[in-house]
Write a protein that holds these residues in place. Structure first.
Motif, PDB file in Angstrom:
ATOM      1  N   PRO A  36       0.802  -1.222   0.000  1.00  0.00           N
ATOM      2  CA  PRO A  36       0.000   0.000   0.000  1.00  0.00           C
ATOM      3  C   PRO A  36       0.833   1.270   0.000  1.00  0.00           C
ATOM      4  O   PRO A  36       0.480   2.254  -0.661  1.00  0.00           O
ATOM      5  CB  PRO A  36      -0.836  -0.143   1.280  1.00  0.00           C
ATOM      6  N   SER A  37       1.956   1.267   0.712  1.00  0.00           N
ATOM      7  CA  SER A  37       2.812   2.454   0.735  1.00  0.00           C
ATOM      8  C   SER A  37       3.368   2.751  -0.653  1.00  0.00           C
ATOM      9  O   SER A  37       3.456   3.914  -1.069  1.00  0.00           O
ATOM     10  CB  SER A  37       3.953   2.271   1.736  1.00  0.00           C
ATOM     11  N   ASP A 126      -6.878  -6.487  -1.798  1.00  0.00           N
ATOM     12  CA  ASP A 126      -6.329  -6.298  -0.455  1.00  0.00           C
ATOM     13  C   ASP A 126      -5.560  -4.981  -0.352  1.00  0.00           C
ATOM     14  O   ASP A 126      -5.673  -4.260   0.659  1.00  0.00           O
ATOM     15  CB  ASP A 126      -5.409  -7.462  -0.086  1.00  0.00           C
ATOM     16  N   ALA A 127      -4.781  -4.646  -1.376  1.00  0.00           N
ATOM     17  CA  ALA A 127      -3.990  -3.411  -1.340  1.00  0.00           C
ATOM     18  C   ALA A 127      -4.894  -2.183  -1.330  1.00  0.00           C
ATOM     19  O   ALA A 127      -4.682  -1.242  -0.543  1.00  0.00           O
ATOM     20  CB  ALA A 127      -3.033  -3.365  -2.533  1.00  0.00           C
ATOM     21  N   TYR A 128      -5.909  -2.186  -2.192  1.00  0.00           N
ATOM     22  CA  TYR A 128      -6.801  -1.017  -2.242  1.00  0.00           C
ATOM     23  C   TYR A 128      -7.702  -0.941  -1.024  1.00  0.00           C
ATOM     24  O   TYR A 128      -8.104   0.159  -0.614  1.00  0.00           O
ATOM     25  CB  TYR A 128      -7.615  -1.028  -3.537  1.00  0.00           C
ATOM     26  N   THR A 130      -6.686  -1.523   1.942  1.00  0.00           N
ATOM     27  CA  THR A 130      -5.869  -0.800   2.911  1.00  0.00           C
ATOM     28  C   THR A 130      -5.956   0.697   2.657  1.00  0.00           C
ATOM     29  O   THR A 130      -6.118   1.492   3.594  1.00  0.00           O
ATOM     30  CB  THR A 130      -4.412  -1.271   2.847  1.00  0.00           C
ATOM     31  N   LEU A 131      -5.893   1.101   1.376  1.00  0.00           N
ATOM     32  CA  LEU A 131      -6.040   2.523   1.058  1.00  0.00           C
ATOM     33  C   LEU A 131      -7.417   3.032   1.462  1.00  0.00           C
ATOM     34  O   LEU A 131      -7.567   4.165   1.955  1.00  0.00           O
ATOM     35  CB  LEU A 131      -5.815   2.756  -0.440  1.00  0.00           C
ATOM     36  N   HIS A 132      -8.440   2.194   1.283  1.00  0.00           N
ATOM     37  CA  HIS A 132      -9.786   2.585   1.679  1.00  0.00           C
ATOM     38  C   HIS A 132      -9.866   2.802   3.195  1.00  0.00           C
ATOM     39  O   HIS A 132     -10.465   3.782   3.664  1.00  0.00           O
ATOM     40  CB  HIS A 132     -10.777   1.507   1.239  1.00  0.00           C
ATOM     41  N   ARG A 133      -9.258   1.908   3.955  1.00  0.00           N
ATOM     42  CA  ARG A 133      -9.322   2.021   5.416  1.00  0.00           C
ATOM     43  C   ARG A 133      -8.638   3.277   5.938  1.00  0.00           C
ATOM     44  O   ARG A 133      -9.026   3.818   6.983  1.00  0.00           O
ATOM     45  CB  ARG A 133      -8.708   0.773   6.061  1.00  0.00           C
ATOM     46  N   ILE A 134      -7.618   3.771   5.222  1.00  0.00           N
ATOM     47  CA  ILE A 134      -6.935   4.985   5.671  1.00  0.00           C
ATOM     48  C   ILE A 134      -7.519   6.242   5.024  1.00  0.00           C
ATOM     49  O   ILE A 134      -7.005   7.343   5.221  1.00  0.00           O
ATOM     50  CB  ILE A 134      -5.415   4.903   5.418  1.00  0.00           C
TER      51      ILE A 134
END
Length: 250
Positions: A36-37, A126-128, A130-134
């Motif tokens: 994600p980073s 899964d990667a996106y 994580t972006l959604h959660r932040i």
């Protein structure tokens, strides 16, 4: 040769992307991971991932770049009629971030002319997520009679929106979701939506290509701006259809 990025390697300059005469114009780099980073860093530099299952992660920055300016969104007479119906009919809703993962899965399963399979794999979802959660990725969803019938998702950094994918299970449902997004972005002075690749569908809605240099300059000027809010409903559509489609405010 396209460089291979290790976990700590920065992206090369986008000017090193393969040119139009190559077999993969816009291809910049490859990597084994979709952290994600790294994904956020990619968007901040005008780069996006696109690859097939079984391939390494491929990173792209094409020149020219397909974009859609919200102020240039084309509302055809038929689409305007549809939006007015959506505004009047209580069966229709626009929901934001109701189920981001479900929208991604629907986009993954949507048939694409000339394409087999999807790049929206479990790893990508899964990667996106994580972006959604932040708070950096969002879904805009069209609902009718309690069912999600269309939608889209993308990445929002500052006052820049990077569109990723759309789906529709009923006619025009993805256009309804896109129209709601456009109206919301207009209200918050977002001047440009990244569309990545040139398609006839996007061109019919007002999308067009700009030079990568201009695109990157816009990204740099907008991604560090304060976040825009991500709560709205179908009433924003009234901005696109005029008073004939207005509904009372809540």
């Amino acid at each position: 040769m396209v460089p291979w990025l290790g976990p700590e390697d920065p992206f090369p300059s986008v000017e090193r992307s393969l040119g139009m005469n190559s077999g993969a114009p816009g291809l910049l780099a490859a990597s084994a991971d979709l952290l994600p980073s790294r994904l956020v860093d990619a968007y901040r530099h005008g780069i996006f991932p696109w690859y097939s299952d079984g391939q390494p992660v491929l990173w792209w920055s094409p020149d020219p770049r397909m974009i859609l300016r919200p102020d240039e969104f084309k509302v055809s007479p038929s689409l305007k009629k549809t939006l007015r119906r959506v505004l009047r009919d209580d069966a229709w809703e626009i929901r934001v971030d109701d189920d981001f993962a479900a929208v991604m899965r629907a986009c993954a399963n949507a048939p694409r002319r000339g394409q087999r399979g999807t790049w929206i794999t479990t790893e990508v979802i899964d990667a996106y997520l994580t972006l959604h959660r932040i708070g950096d990725a969002h879904s805009i969803e069209a609902w009718c009679d309690g069912a999600r019938v269309g939608g889209l998702y993308g990445v929002s950094l500052g006052t820049m929106f990077f569109g990723e994918s759309m789906f529709a299970s009923v006619t025009d449902a993805s256009k309804i979701a896109l129209a709601a997004l456009v109206a919301h972005l207009r209200r918050h002075c977002v001047a440009l939506i990244d569309c990545q690749q040139n398609t006839a569908h996007l061109a019919s809605l007002g999308g067009h290509e700009i030079a990568r240099k201009a695109f990157i300059a816009h990204v740099r000027a907008t991604v560090d701006a304060p976040r825009i809010p991500w709560r709205f409903d179908k009433r924003v559509l009234a901005d696109l259809v005029g008073s004939g489609g207005a509904v009372p405010a809540a």
